[in-house]
Design a protein around this motif. Structure first.
Motif, mmCIF file in Angstrom:
data_model
loop_
_atom_site.group_PDB
_atom_site.id
_atom_site.type_symbol
_atom_site.label_atom_id
_atom_site.label_comp_id
_atom_site.label_asym_id
_atom_site.label_seq_id
_atom_site.Cartn_x
_atom_site.Cartn_y
_atom_site.Cartn_z
ATOM 1 N N GLN A 191 0.809 -1.215 0.000
ATOM 2 C CA GLN A 191 0.000 0.000 0.000
ATOM 3 C C GLN A 191 0.847 1.272 0.000
ATOM 4 O OE1 GLN A 191 -2.712 -0.320 3.349
ATOM 5 N NE2 GLN A 191 -3.186 -2.438 2.876
ATOM 6 N N TRP A 192 2.162 1.107 -0.068
ATOM 7 C CA TRP A 192 3.050 2.270 0.033
ATOM 8 C C TRP A 192 3.636 2.563 -1.346
ATOM 9 C CZ3 TRP A 192 3.732 4.541 4.902
ATOM 10 C CH2 TRP A 192 4.567 5.655 4.916
ATOM 11 N N PRO A 193 3.380 3.725 -1.909
ATOM 12 C CA PRO A 193 3.922 4.034 -3.240
ATOM 13 C C PRO A 193 5.443 4.156 -3.221
ATOM 14 C CG PRO A 193 2.881 5.976 -2.268
ATOM 15 C CD PRO A 193 2.547 4.826 -1.368
ATOM 16 N N GLY A 194 6.070 3.790 -4.334
ATOM 17 C CA GLY A 194 7.517 3.902 -4.457
ATOM 18 C C GLY A 194 8.269 2.931 -3.592
ATOM 19 N N CYS A 195 7.709 1.737 -3.404
ATOM 20 C CA CYS A 195 8.299 0.787 -2.467
ATOM 21 C C CYS A 195 7.983 -0.632 -2.936
ATOM 22 C CB CYS A 195 7.720 1.048 -1.081
ATOM 23 S SG CYS A 195 8.431 0.070 0.245
ATOM 24 N N GLU A 196 8.918 -1.556 -2.745
ATOM 25 C CA GLU A 196 8.645 -2.960 -3.051
ATOM 26 C C GLU A 196 9.330 -3.860 -2.039
ATOM 27 O OE1 GLU A 196 10.635 -5.036 -6.371
ATOM 28 O OE2 GLU A 196 11.665 -3.136 -6.798
ATOM 29 N N LEU A 197 8.712 -5.012 -1.803
ATOM 30 C CA LEU A 197 9.257 -6.015 -0.891
ATOM 31 C C LEU A 197 9.894 -7.126 -1.716
ATOM 32 C CD1 LEU A 197 9.437 -7.090 2.085
ATOM 33 C CD2 LEU A 197 7.308 -8.320 1.616
ATOM 34 N N VAL A 198 11.123 -7.501 -1.393
ATOM 35 C CA VAL A 198 11.784 -8.589 -2.095
ATOM 36 C C VAL A 198 12.100 -9.711 -1.116
ATOM 37 C CG1 VAL A 198 12.764 -7.068 -3.846
ATOM 38 C CG2 VAL A 198 14.106 -7.610 -1.817
ATOM 39 N N ARG A 199 12.027 -10.924 -1.641
ATOM 40 C CA ARG A 199 12.338 -12.115 -0.852
ATOM 41 C C ARG A 199 13.369 -12.923 -1.633
ATOM 42 N NH1 ARG A 199 7.647 -13.150 2.660
ATOM 43 N NH2 ARG A 199 5.975 -11.703 2.127
ATOM 44 N N PRO A 200 14.639 -12.551 -1.554
ATOM 45 C CA PRO A 200 15.658 -13.247 -2.346
ATOM 46 C C PRO A 200 15.709 -14.739 -2.021
ATOM 47 C CG PRO A 200 16.539 -11.245 -1.356
ATOM 48 C CD PRO A 200 15.205 -11.475 -0.727
ATOM 49 N N THR A 201 15.888 -15.561 -3.052
ATOM 50 C CA THR A 201 16.095 -16.991 -2.874
ATOM 51 C C THR A 201 17.576 -17.218 -2.621
ATOM 52 O OG1 THR A 201 14.257 -17.500 -4.341
ATOM 53 C CG2 THR A 201 15.824 -19.270 -3.899
ATOM 54 N N LEU A 202 17.919 -17.509 -1.390
ATOM 55 C CA LEU A 202 19.323 -17.631 -1.009
ATOM 56 C C LEU A 202 19.736 -19.100 -0.997
ATOM 57 C CD1 LEU A 202 19.399 -15.037 1.914
ATOM 58 C CD2 LEU A 202 19.948 -14.681 -0.499
ATOM 59 N N PRO A 203 21.025 -19.361 -1.147
ATOM 60 C CA PRO A 203 21.491 -20.753 -1.118
ATOM 61 C C PRO A 203 21.105 -21.429 0.187
ATOM 62 C CG PRO A 203 23.253 -19.261 -1.793
ATOM 63 C CD PRO A 203 22.131 -18.404 -1.317
ATOM 64 N N SER A 204 20.872 -22.725 0.125
ATOM 65 C CA SER A 204 20.546 -23.486 1.332
ATOM 66 C C SER A 204 21.785 -24.235 1.806
ATOM 67 C CB SER A 204 19.407 -24.471 1.050
ATOM 68 O OG SER A 204 19.770 -25.360 0.013
ATOM 69 N N GLY A 205 21.701 -24.774 3.003
ATOM 70 C CA GLY A 205 22.826 -25.534 3.542
ATOM 71 C C GLY A 205 23.763 -24.676 4.358
ATOM 72 N N ARG A 206 24.679 -25.333 5.034
ATOM 73 C CA ARG A 206 25.585 -24.643 5.943
ATOM 74 C C ARG A 206 26.516 -23.686 5.224
ATOM 75 N NH1 ARG A 206 25.747 -26.738 11.041
ATOM 76 N NH2 ARG A 206 27.761 -25.748 11.384
ATOM 77 N N GLU A 207 26.823 -23.978 3.943
ATOM 78 C CA GLU A 207 27.756 -23.116 3.219
ATOM 79 C C GLU A 207 27.194 -21.732 2.958
ATOM 80 O OE1 GLU A 207 25.170 -25.135 0.228
ATOM 81 O OE2 GLU A 207 26.281 -25.761 2.007
ATOM 82 N N ALA A 208 25.868 -21.580 3.078
ATOM 83 C CA ALA A 208 25.257 -20.271 2.854
ATOM 84 C C ALA A 208 25.441 -19.351 4.056
ATOM 85 C CB ALA A 208 23.770 -20.426 2.555
ATOM 86 N N LEU A 209 25.791 -19.927 5.205
ATOM 87 C CA LEU A 209 25.948 -19.151 6.426
ATOM 88 C C LEU A 209 27.421 -18.948 6.763
ATOM 89 C CD1 LEU A 209 23.214 -20.826 8.678
ATOM 90 C CD2 LEU A 209 23.080 -18.589 7.553
ATOM 91 N N ALA A 210 27.677 -17.869 7.485
ATOM 92 C CA ALA A 210 29.027 -17.618 7.985
ATOM 93 C C ALA A 210 29.357 -18.607 9.097
ATOM 94 C CB ALA A 210 29.130 -16.180 8.494
ATOM 95 N N ASP A 211 30.566 -18.522 9.625
ATOM 96 C CA ASP A 211 31.008 -19.470 10.650
ATOM 97 C C ASP A 211 30.182 -19.396 11.925
ATOM 98 O OD1 ASP A 211 32.996 -20.329 8.958
ATOM 99 O OD2 ASP A 211 34.566 -19.070 9.841
ATOM 100 N N ASP A 212 29.503 -18.277 12.133
ATOM 101 C CA ASP A 212 28.712 -18.161 13.358
ATOM 102 C C ASP A 212 27.336 -18.802 13.231
ATOM 103 O OD1 ASP A 212 27.486 -16.355 11.659
ATOM 104 O OD2 ASP A 212 27.536 -14.668 13.067
ATOM 105 N N GLY A 213 26.965 -19.292 12.039
ATOM 106 C CA GLY A 213 25.661 -19.915 11.864
ATOM 107 C C GLY A 213 24.501 -18.941 11.952
ATOM 108 N N PHE A 214 24.803 -17.666 11.795
ATOM 109 C CA PHE A 214 23.768 -16.642 11.993
ATOM 110 C C PHE A 214 23.739 -15.636 10.844
ATOM 111 C CE2 PHE A 214 21.658 -13.043 14.017
ATOM 112 C CZ PHE A 214 20.695 -13.662 14.802
ATOM 113 N N HIS A 215 24.902 -15.277 10.324
ATOM 114 C CA HIS A 215 24.996 -14.267 9.270
ATOM 115 C C HIS A 215 25.209 -14.912 7.900
ATOM 116 C CE1 HIS A 215 25.881 -11.721 12.839
ATOM 117 N NE2 HIS A 215 25.236 -10.814 12.126
ATOM 118 N N PRO A 216 24.939 -14.164 6.833
ATOM 119 C CA PRO A 216 25.174 -14.714 5.497
ATOM 120 C C PRO A 216 26.653 -14.980 5.256
ATOM 121 C CG PRO A 216 23.802 -12.724 5.408
ATOM 122 C CD PRO A 216 24.348 -12.808 6.797
#
Length: 244
Positions: A191-216
């Motif tokens: 409902q907000w003009p000039g705005c869009e929501l994106v939901r990127p499809t990110l890689p799955s599995g442990r390799e997609a996460l940093a060593d802390d298991g929390f960040h990309p």
């Protein structure tokens, strides 16, 4: 997960979740924000002024240098097509409220496009959905009024049920809460003009996460940047058609 079921589980499991939260903070490695430039110019073509705003993911935590973080990879993807003037305003731990306070003290500056990465810290800090949505509306208004943003790309809260740093059932509950935030956020953005929501499809599995298991990790930042670059290019094509 139904909101009432979630609240019931939170009450029943409160002691366990509190212990898991303390344990997670104690044992999870504290990764630093990577070194490297947080603003600059690159590329050639039509001028595009880009602002990236948000939390530790926007700041690039999880990789060793900004070149491999969201900003660096997004700049690399856009530079062949634009004369890019870019800047990052992001910090580990930032909630939506924190970003609002930060931007209120930033000097006014015009940006064509803003990329927002927020929500994880709002989920973990247990801010109520209604209050968070009000803060999101205030943030969108601030970006369009103070920073003259023509378009704002809002990134959905990532799937926290995939964060391996979190033990169960804390991981499942935070994941369900993130999904609920996203469903409510979609109604605001639609409902907000000039705005869009994106939901990127990110890689799955442990390799997609940093060593802390929390960040990309690096591959997640690369795919995220690629997805955003496609959305930005599509928006720019639409803007050129409108200007004709």
């Amino acid at each position: 997960m139904n909101v009432w079921i979630e609240r019931t589980l939170l009450i029943m499991l409160a002691p366990l979740l509190a212990i898991q939260g303390v344990y997670t903070r104690r044992v999870t490695p504290k990764l630093p924000e990577p070194p490297g430039p947080r603003e600059g110019r690159a590329g050639q073509g039509s001028v595009l002024k880009l602002l990236i705003v948000g939390d530790s993911a926007a700041a690039g935590v999880g990789v060793e240098h900004q070149h491999n973080a969201l900003a660096g990879q997004l700049v690399a993807a856009l530079a062949p097509h634009f004369e890019l003037h870019w800047k990052v305003i992001a910090q580990t731990g930032y909630t939506t409220r924190d970003v609002l306070r930060r931007l209120e003290h930033e000097p006014g500056q015009a940006f064509d496009l803003v990329v927002l990465s927020l929500g994880v810290n709002d989920v973990t800090s247990a801010v109520r959905t209604g209050k968070w949505l009000a803060q999101q509306r205030d943030l969108l208004a601030l970006l369009q009024q103070r920073f003259l943003a023509q378009h704002v790309i809002v990134n959905a809260v990532p799937p926290m049920e995939r964060f391996t740093a979190l033990a169960q059932p804390l991981r499942a509950i935070l994941g369900a809460r993130a999904h609920r935030f996203n469903a409510s956020l979609a109604s605001v953005v639609d409902q907000w003009p000039g705005c869009e929501l994106v939901r990127p499809t990110l890689p799955s599995g442990r390799e997609a996460l940093a060593d802390d298991g929390f960040h990309p990790g690096r591959s997640a930042y690369r795919e995220w940047a690629r997805h955003l670059a496609e959305r930005i290019a599509a928006w720019e094509r639409g803007r050129r058609v409108t200007d004709l």
